[in-house]
Design a protein around this motif. Structure first.
Motif: not given
Length: 347
Positions: A46, A262, A266, A57-58, A338, A48, A21, A19, A39, A92
């Motif tokens: 997801p 992606s 997603r 973000v993770s 994203g 998120l 950002r 994923a 992600d 996150y």
């Protein structure tokens, strides 16, 4: 684990997916950093996206040093102590820094037999989480089958992680000053960028390190075809960007869109159209959307207009455009945390 969680948590599927950002040059002159991360995919979606309007973000990000990346993975596998009190882990965090004071989504991660359970999600800014005040009461608990969970996370340990950002862009055009400003903007937000007239002298190994190639408007079709041939011969899978106008924030948005590989399901922002004095925007989950218009005036100066900035629920939306300010050759940029989409306005 408390009995109520053991009884209520049905199995959810667990997976991982790349994923990003999206970075960018914002209308107010500020920069938004580009971050690539892994992600968490829960029940095919997801995680998120369950958190409305969260720009985060993770901890499994591509630019995290290898030792820290590995520590995060082993922590989620419960092979290391939890970083926060009460067995809590960061799910996150802030995309600009790693300071808990900025706020983070945390959860208790624990074992129940062979299963792993994520529960008690909360927004946390201090050492202790306040579930009554900041708990995400509609999210979780999630119970994951142990084998599926472990296989997904351990695959990250098996893959090499060198701590570098993998995104690089090759810029090709005639206007060196514009390309220099564009390269500087991309580097500022975390994307590597190099400038060249053609790709003929670049080695195949280096060509394979690029994720996108951006052409200026003055590059003719013969030159573009030669560049494409060089990348194809090197076996490089790149996205090609045809620059719409010598406007740096617009070109950054085009490149960010090209770097997003992606699938649509997603992404949060999936559609942007402009016609008949309206912009059509479609989002797949509740999120903040910013709509900005750019154009060049008759003196080649960039004109920027903020059209919309607000939170939209999932679905299709119409946003009125002030056509008086969008004269001549104008372009729209729609941005969520994203995703970025770009659309040229019909003259």
């Amino acid at each position: 684990m408390p009995a109520e969680y053991a009884e209520s948590a049905e199995y959810a599927t667990f997976g991982l997916a790349p994923a990003m950002r999206a970075g960018g040059v914002l209308a107010n002159g500020h920069y938004q950093v580009h971050r690539d991360f892994v992600d968490f995919i829960v029940d095919g979606r997801p995680l998120l996206f369950r958190l409305s309007d969260l720009d985060a973000v993770s901890p499994l990000a591509s630019d995290v040093p290898p030792a820290i990346f590995t520590a995060h993975v082993r922590g989620l596998l419960l092979e290391a102590d939890a970083p926060l009190a009460g067995g809590r882990h960061v799910i996150y965090g802030c995309p600009e820094c790693e300071d808990l004071a900025c706020g983070a989504v945390t959860a208790v991660v624990e074992r129940d037999g062979e299963d792993y359970v994520w529960r008690d999600f909360a927004w946390q800014t201090r050492a202790e989480a306040d579930l009554a005040l900041n708990g995400y009461h509609g999210i979780g608990p999630f119970r994951f089958q142990g084998a599926e969970y472990r296989d997904a996370l351990r695959s990250l340990l098996a893959a090499p992680h060198d701590g570098t950002v993998s995104r690089r862009v090759l810029l090709i055009g005639a206007r060196v000053a514009v390309l220099a400003r564009l390269a500087a903007a991309l580097r500022t937000i975390g994307i590597g960028a190099e400038i060249t007239r053609d790709a003929g002298g670049v080695t195949p190994d280096e060509l394979r390190t690029y994720g996108a190639v951006a052409f200026g408007r003055a590059v003719d079709e013969e030159a573009r075809a030669a560049v494409r041939h060089s990348f194809e011969r090197a076996g490089a899978d790149v996205a090609y960007v045809d620059g719409l106008a010598p406007i740096v924030p617009l070109l950054v948005a085009q490149i960010e869109n090209a770097l997003d590989r992606s699938p649509p399901e997603r992404r949060r922002l999936v559609r942007l159209v402009a016609a008949d004095g309206e912009a059509g925007v479609e989002v797949t989950s509740t999120c903040r959307v910013r709509l900005t218009a750019y154009r060049l005036d008759r003196f080649s100066r960039t004109r920027t207009h903020e059209i919309f900035d607000g939170t939209l629920p999932a679905g299709r939306h119409r946003i009125a455009l002030d056509t008086k300010t969008l004269k001549g050759e104008s372009f729209l940029v729609a941005r969520s945390s994203g995703s970025v989409l770009v659309e040229a306005l019909a003259r």
